[in-house]
Design a protein around this motif. Sequence first.
Motif, PDB file in Angstrom:
ATOM      1  N   GLN A 108       0.813  -1.212   0.000  1.00  0.00           N
ATOM      2  CA  GLN A 108       0.000   0.000   0.000  1.00  0.00           C
ATOM      3  C   GLN A 108       0.846   1.262   0.000  1.00  0.00           C
ATOM      4  O   GLN A 108       0.460   2.278  -0.573  1.00  0.00           O
ATOM      5  N   GLU A 199      -4.489  -5.247  -5.659  1.00  0.00           N
ATOM      6  CA  GLU A 199      -5.170  -4.533  -4.582  1.00  0.00           C
ATOM      7  C   GLU A 199      -5.976  -5.550  -3.768  1.00  0.00           C
ATOM      8  O   GLU A 199      -6.698  -6.377  -4.329  1.00  0.00           O
ATOM      9  N   HIS A 231      -2.870   3.637  -5.577  1.00  0.00           N
ATOM     10  CA  HIS A 231      -3.752   2.588  -5.077  1.00  0.00           C
ATOM     11  C   HIS A 231      -5.222   2.963  -5.297  1.00  0.00           C
ATOM     12  O   HIS A 231      -5.565   4.149  -5.287  1.00  0.00           O
ATOM     13  N   LYS A 233      -9.479   1.375  -4.537  1.00  0.00           N
ATOM     14  CA  LYS A 233     -10.314   0.471  -3.756  1.00  0.00           C
ATOM     15  C   LYS A 233     -11.676   0.348  -4.432  1.00  0.00           C
ATOM     16  O   LYS A 233     -12.244   1.346  -4.872  1.00  0.00           O
TER      17      LYS A 233
END
Length: 237
Positions: A108, A199, A231, A233
Amino acid sequence: MAVYLDESTYSLTEYESQIAHNIARILAEEQIKLNRESRSNSDGIKTELEKAIAYLYAKIRQAEGKSKNNVLSTLFNYLEHLVKYGKQIGHTGNVPKYYDSILYACEQYFDIKQDNATRVLTILGWSARLIRFYKQKIESGEVLPAIAPVVKSPPETKNQTITNQSQKFEIDQILDATVVKITGSKVSYQVGDVFIPNEKEPKQAKNLQEKQIVKVKVKVTAIKEDGSIKHVKYHSI
């Protein structure tokens, strides 16, 4: 066990300090979760992080006089090996899960192609010290704010020209993405011409299909110094 730090400096920049705290928080929360599942009060994740730090320290010493950036790839390979073959090499209980969490946290916040290994060593050293601090806070019932994304401010220079304006992104921006690959609970995304690998998506991976082009919404959780995505999500609308 000693936690090795960068010998040249023990201080952290504000950016590095935020990373150290975030990693400690992630690992503390994971330790509490695993302790509840196994009905124990272990600090094993801290112990295993310290072992990984010792490993990185040894590799940095071996690479003295050479570029230390490449050492980070060795650390990531080491962690991936322990996650994959942990039980076969004698690790029992939650130890493989500890290493999976450590690897996830490192993925991360660290870039093996850009970050300097000695600075990563210092950051992880502070993280190891902070794990128990956050663990005690959470176990005491204290409600902590959500983990904030970390953004590194670019250095100010005269007559600075910002390139690739069309490729710059913002934290919390919602974007279209394509699922490229699914490996266990990890999903690789394609956002435009940007590939974002591995991820961790434990809740969503099983609902997605590997190699099938699927339009999903993703939430940017971190951006690089140049403004590009680091990154993302999965974000349900």
